[in-house]
Design a protein around this motif. Structure first.
Motif, mmCIF file in Angstrom:
data_model
loop_
_atom_site.group_PDB
_atom_site.id
_atom_site.type_symbol
_atom_site.label_atom_id
_atom_site.label_comp_id
_atom_site.label_asym_id
_atom_site.label_seq_id
_atom_site.Cartn_x
_atom_site.Cartn_y
_atom_site.Cartn_z
ATOM 1 N N SER A 1 0.830 -1.215 0.000
ATOM 2 C CA SER A 1 0.000 0.000 0.000
ATOM 3 C C SER A 1 0.861 1.260 0.000
ATOM 4 N N THR A 2 1.955 1.230 0.719
ATOM 5 C CA THR A 2 2.814 2.425 0.719
ATOM 6 C C THR A 2 3.581 2.532 -0.596
ATOM 7 N N TRP A 3 3.931 1.392 -1.192
ATOM 8 C CA TRP A 3 4.613 1.428 -2.492
ATOM 9 C C TRP A 3 3.718 2.052 -3.552
ATOM 10 N N ARG A 4 2.413 1.750 -3.494
ATOM 11 C CA ARG A 4 1.470 2.325 -4.462
ATOM 12 C C ARG A 4 1.445 3.854 -4.362
ATOM 13 N N LYS A 5 1.774 4.383 -3.214
ATOM 14 C CA LYS A 5 1.812 5.842 -3.044
ATOM 15 C C LYS A 5 3.121 6.436 -3.557
ATOM 16 N N ALA B 1 5.330 4.812 -5.928
ATOM 17 C CA ALA B 1 5.637 4.437 -7.319
ATOM 18 C C ALA B 1 5.263 5.488 -8.361
ATOM 19 N N PRO B 2 4.119 6.167 -8.246
ATOM 20 C CA PRO B 2 3.792 7.172 -9.265
ATOM 21 C C PRO B 2 4.777 8.350 -9.303
ATOM 22 N N HIS B 3 5.554 8.497 -8.270
ATOM 23 C CA HIS B 3 6.540 9.582 -8.178
ATOM 24 C C HIS B 3 7.951 9.004 -8.266
ATOM 25 N N GLY B 4 8.077 7.930 -9.036
ATOM 26 C CA GLY B 4 9.303 7.142 -9.086
ATOM 27 C C GLY B 4 10.571 7.915 -9.352
ATOM 28 N N ASP B 5 10.592 8.736 -10.385
ATOM 29 C CA ASP B 5 11.830 9.432 -10.709
ATOM 30 C C ASP B 5 12.206 10.420 -9.614
ATOM 31 N N ASP B 6 11.217 11.133 -9.084
ATOM 32 C CA ASP B 6 11.502 12.073 -7.993
ATOM 33 C C ASP B 6 12.004 11.324 -6.756
ATOM 34 N N ALA B 7 11.373 10.198 -6.453
ATOM 35 C CA ALA B 7 11.803 9.410 -5.292
ATOM 36 C C ALA B 7 13.220 8.886 -5.493
ATOM 37 N N GLU C 1 19.700 2.955 4.782
ATOM 38 C CA GLU C 1 19.427 4.222 5.458
ATOM 39 C C GLU C 1 18.824 5.237 4.486
ATOM 40 N N ALA C 2 19.401 5.329 3.291
ATOM 41 C CA ALA C 2 18.892 6.271 2.287
ATOM 42 C C ALA C 2 17.490 5.873 1.827
ATOM 43 N N LEU C 3 17.251 4.581 1.666
ATOM 44 C CA LEU C 3 15.938 4.125 1.231
ATOM 45 C C LEU C 3 14.864 4.450 2.265
ATOM 46 N N LEU C 4 15.113 4.117 3.505
ATOM 47 C CA LEU C 4 14.120 4.387 4.549
ATOM 48 C C LEU C 4 13.870 5.883 4.689
ATOM 49 N N GLY D 1 8.745 10.690 1.321
ATOM 50 C CA GLY D 1 7.678 10.547 0.340
ATOM 51 C C GLY D 1 6.319 10.234 0.933
ATOM 52 N N LEU D 2 6.308 9.516 2.030
ATOM 53 C CA LEU D 2 5.036 9.104 2.623
ATOM 54 C C LEU D 2 4.492 10.094 3.631
ATOM 55 N N GLY D 3 5.345 10.966 4.149
ATOM 56 C CA GLY D 3 4.879 11.981 5.095
ATOM 57 C C GLY D 3 4.112 11.385 6.252
ATOM 58 N N GLU D 4 2.851 11.790 6.393
ATOM 59 C CA GLU D 4 2.020 11.346 7.518
ATOM 60 C C GLU D 4 1.700 9.852 7.475
ATOM 61 N N ASP D 5 1.874 9.236 6.319
ATOM 62 C CA ASP D 5 1.621 7.793 6.209
ATOM 63 C C ASP D 5 2.794 6.959 6.724
ATOM 64 N N TRP D 6 3.886 7.615 7.079
ATOM 65 C CA TRP D 6 5.040 6.921 7.652
ATOM 66 C C TRP D 6 4.844 6.854 9.158
ATOM 67 N N ASN D 7 4.868 5.638 9.694
ATOM 68 C CA ASN D 7 4.731 5.453 11.138
ATOM 69 C C ASN D 7 5.619 4.287 11.561
ATOM 70 N N ASP D 8 5.586 3.945 12.820
ATOM 71 C CA ASP D 8 6.456 2.882 13.328
ATOM 72 C C ASP D 8 6.202 1.551 12.628
ATOM 73 N N GLU D 9 4.943 1.247 12.377
ATOM 74 C CA GLU D 9 4.599 -0.021 11.728
ATOM 75 C C GLU D 9 5.120 -0.054 10.281
ATOM 76 N N THR D 10 5.005 1.064 9.605
ATOM 77 C CA THR D 10 5.506 1.162 8.226
ATOM 78 C C THR D 10 7.026 1.056 8.211
ATOM 79 N N GLN D 11 7.670 1.741 9.129
ATOM 80 C CA GLN D 11 9.123 1.675 9.207
ATOM 81 C C GLN D 11 9.589 0.254 9.500
#
Length: 140
Positions: A11-15, A17-23, A97-100, A106-116
């Motif tokens: 679910s987080t990848w779907r958010k 992926a559309p911004h792939g080059d920027d990410a 480290e760079a990936l996380l 990129g995920l902003g508020e959708d990033w939380n402990d469970e996602t990490q």
């Protein structure tokens, strides 16, 4: 890796992926900041193509989470190839480290402990698999 963690990754990848080059741009910028020793590994590399490869590889890994038996040999092959590029064990830590960090941005508020935790777990699985294959390739 349990079903809940796989769903979080997907679910987080779907958010992202559309911004792939920027990410991918953000990822490589961060990677080169935290570990300048990796930058020479990309000398002469078409970074536009490299960014696409990064996103395709991550996307394939996300899709492959349901069937790790099929995914692992692909990741092992990548590890063996990376050994020929001069990738060292420590580089995997910098990449993680760079990936996380990039995912968190990129995920902003959708990033939380469970996602990490879910992304950390999948990255460790991939990195450990690649490291092992890389070290085996170098030893042979």
């Amino acid at each position: 890796m349990g079903p809940r963690q796989i769903e979080i990754i997907r679910s987080t990848w779907r958010k992202i992926a559309p911004h792939g080059d920027d990410a991918a741009r953000l990822f490589y910028k961060r990677l080169f900041e935290i570990d300048p020793s990796v930058k020479p590994l990309f000398a002469g590399t078409d970074m536009s193509g490299q960014r696409k490869k990064l996103m395709q590889t991550l996307g394939s890994a996300v899709v492959g989470l349901q069937d790790l038996d099929a995914l692992v040999p692909i990741i092992q092959d990548m590890g063996r190839r990376h050994a020929t590029y001069g990738v060292k064990d420590a580089h995997y830590d910098s990449v993680g480290e760079a990936l996380l960090w990039t995912l968190k941005q990129g995920l902003g508020e959708d990033w939380n402990d469970e996602t990490q935790e879910a992304w950390t777990r999948i990255y460790r699985l991939l990195a450990d698999t690649m490291r092992t294959a890389s070290n085996e390739a170098l030893a042979s």
